[in-house]
Design an enzyme around this catalytic site. Structure first.
Site, PDB file in Angstrom:
ATOM      1  N   ARG A   1       0.861  -1.185   0.000  1.00  0.00           N
ATOM      2  CA  ARG A   1       0.000   0.000   0.000  1.00  0.00           C
ATOM      3  C   ARG A   1       0.896   1.233   0.000  1.00  0.00           C
ATOM      4  O   ARG A   1       1.510   1.555   1.002  1.00  0.00           O
ATOM      5  CB  ARG A   1      -0.920  -0.022   1.227  1.00  0.00           C
ATOM      6  CG  ARG A   1      -1.576   1.298   1.524  1.00  0.00           C
ATOM      7  CD  ARG A   1      -2.692   1.190   2.536  1.00  0.00           C
ATOM      8  NE  ARG A   1      -2.348   0.558   3.780  1.00  0.00           N
ATOM      9  CZ  ARG A   1      -1.721   1.177   4.793  1.00  0.00           C
ATOM     10  NH1 ARG A   1      -1.341   2.430   4.682  1.00  0.00           N
ATOM     11  NH2 ARG A   1      -1.464   0.541   5.917  1.00  0.00           N
TER      12      ARG A   1
ATOM     13  N   HIS B   1      -3.724   4.045   4.819  1.00  0.00           N
ATOM     14  CA  HIS B   1      -4.781   3.034   4.943  1.00  0.00           C
ATOM     15  C   HIS B   1      -6.105   3.633   4.487  1.00  0.00           C
ATOM     16  O   HIS B   1      -6.820   3.058   3.668  1.00  0.00           O
ATOM     17  CB  HIS B   1      -4.863   2.558   6.382  1.00  0.00           C
ATOM     18  CG  HIS B   1      -6.044   1.676   6.655  1.00  0.00           C
ATOM     19  ND1 HIS B   1      -6.163   0.408   6.148  1.00  0.00           N
ATOM     20  CD2 HIS B   1      -7.173   1.897   7.380  1.00  0.00           C
ATOM     21  CE1 HIS B   1      -7.305  -0.115   6.544  1.00  0.00           C
ATOM     22  NE2 HIS B   1      -7.942   0.764   7.285  1.00  0.00           N
TER      23      HIS B   1
ATOM     24  N   TYR C   1       4.472   5.510  10.939  1.00  0.00           N
ATOM     25  CA  TYR C   1       4.796   4.115  11.271  1.00  0.00           C
ATOM     26  C   TYR C   1       5.623   3.398  10.203  1.00  0.00           C
ATOM     27  O   TYR C   1       5.879   2.212  10.329  1.00  0.00           O
ATOM     28  CB  TYR C   1       3.518   3.316  11.548  1.00  0.00           C
ATOM     29  CG  TYR C   1       2.470   3.351  10.453  1.00  0.00           C
ATOM     30  CD1 TYR C   1       2.573   2.521   9.332  1.00  0.00           C
ATOM     31  CD2 TYR C   1       1.382   4.199  10.546  1.00  0.00           C
ATOM     32  CE1 TYR C   1       1.605   2.532   8.341  1.00  0.00           C
ATOM     33  CE2 TYR C   1       0.404   4.227   9.558  1.00  0.00           C
ATOM     34  CZ  TYR C   1       0.516   3.391   8.464  1.00  0.00           C
ATOM     35  OH  TYR C   1      -0.437   3.414   7.479  1.00  0.00           O
TER      36      TYR C   1
END
Length: 398
Positions: free
Chosen positions: A292, A296, A305
């Protein structure tokens, strides 16, 4: 078209997952994986066929025109997705779940579906939706909050988006069991079912229960897991100690890993698994190993992160860039074709924006309209109560 016919050989399972340190450093980019089915390298080199660890030979045999159409799908889907992301950032959508980086897994698997096959998506399968011929405005109405989806699942053989993580795998399993009970398996024209979910959903009880039922009842079902490496902010190594496709063996059916950034391999593996299912050979788990590239959802900040070098390593394996390199190298397409595709995608994006901005706000009471075909006394009471609440506001023009 694809010629990947599945055998019945049980595959061996020896490959371990990458370590957390190696993935954070991005040091595995480009490393060959003997159990990863790939027909188009990140550099755009075509691999004629590959024999998987299951002993099955995977290949595709597209015409030049079909290769060009696959490229067109990838470009258009990415452009529409980018436009939706921009619309959300400008306050026109409540939320958007981008597919950026996952176009090949979705277009490849979406094109592998036959007309009679049924798909159960999550909330990110905009590329599969496009391949099923559904107007791309449909999911934007949902994310804008003006309707609940709008397309007819029976007409397009594509169920409604599912926000509850993993729930659609149970719906797909029940549907697939019904296909068997209706005697619709066993032939080339039989029906197969595919359920999409992400690596994060693989930790859900629903998904594991679906695995049990699908296996025991030999359901004609393909579980298509897009492993995009993160369950929101949780990296894969916090979810599993083995590659996800290896979990299938514990439930008694085959699993296979495919390069999810390779549209050709995604097509070949999915077509073979679907044909296997429709001929009565039960479920398969496909792990589409992808990444990805974006957030998200638009409520998420991935820079908190994951590190930039990891993203850059995966950008080098971009699913669209490699197809373009292949088309150029094989002289299947020229500069005029690529310019025409870019312009066509731009026009579709502009048209999409115009239609989103012109969507009328729904009447508040309309949310009760399509809950049950014939309504219900309890629902009627809820509608009346909500109506009285709205009328309590000054002017009642809400």
């Amino acid at each position: 078209m694809a010629k990947g016919e599945r055998g019945t050989t049980t595959r061996g399972t020896t490959t371990r997952g990458r370590t957390a340190a190696s993935r954070r450093s991005g040091s595995t980019a480009g490393r060959p994986d003997p159990e990863l089915i790939q027909l188009l390298t990140p550099e755009g080199d075509r691999i004629e066929s590959v024999t998987g660890p299951d002993g099955v030979e995977y290949r595709v045999d597209f015409t030049d025109a079909e290769y060009r159409e696959i490229y067109r799908d990838l470009v258009v889907v990415r452009k529409l997705d980018a436009e939706a992301t921009a619309l959300q950032r400008q306050g026109e959508l409540g939320l958007w779940a981008s597919l950026l980086g996952q176009e090949a897994a979705q277009v490849g698997s979406g094109r592998a579906l036959r007309p009679q096959d049924m798909a159960f998506p999550t909330y990110r399968e905009h590329g599969v939706l496009y391949c099923r011929g559904i107007d791309p405005i449909m999911p934007l109405g949902l994310f804008r909050g003006v309707d609940q989806g709008g397309w007819d699942p029976n007409e397009y053989k594509f169920n409604m988006y599912t926000i509850v993580i993993g729930a659609q795998t149970l719906h797909a399993t029940g549907y697939a069991m019904g296909v068997t009970m209706d005697g619709k398996t066993g032939g080339d024209d039989s029906e197969a079912v595919i359920a999409y979910f992400g690596d994060g959903a693989s930790s859900q009880g629903d998904v594991n229960e679906a695995f049990v039922w699908a296996s025991v009842f030999n359901a004609p079902l393909v579980f298509f897991c897009q492993n995009n490496q993160y369950a929101i902010s949780q990296p894969l190594e916090r979810q599993t100690r083995i590659p996800l496709y290896q979990r299938a063996s514990g439930f008694g059916f085959p699993g296979i890993r495919v390069d999810g950034n390779d549209v050709l391999a995604s097509y070949a593996v999915t077509r073979a698994a679907l044909d296997n299912a429709r001929h009565g050979q039960g479920p398969t788990l496909i792990e589409a190993y992808t990444y990805r590239m974006g957030a998200h959802t638009t409520s998420d900040d991935p820079t908190r992160y994951r590190i930039a070098s990891e993203v850059e390593a995966w950008q080098a394996k971009d699913p669209i860039t490699r197809v373009r390199a292949f088309l150029e190298r094989q002289k299947i397409a020229d500069a005029d074709f690529f310019a025409e595709v870019d312009e066509a995608a731009r026009r579709e994006a502009v048209h999409l924006r115009e239609r989103v901005l012109s969507m009328p706000d729904p009447q508040p009471l309309s949310l009760f309209d399509h809950v049950y075909p014939g309504g219900s006394p309890e629902l009627d009471e809820q509608r009346a109560e909500f109506g009285r609440y709205l009328e309590s506001f000054e002017g009642s023009a809400h």
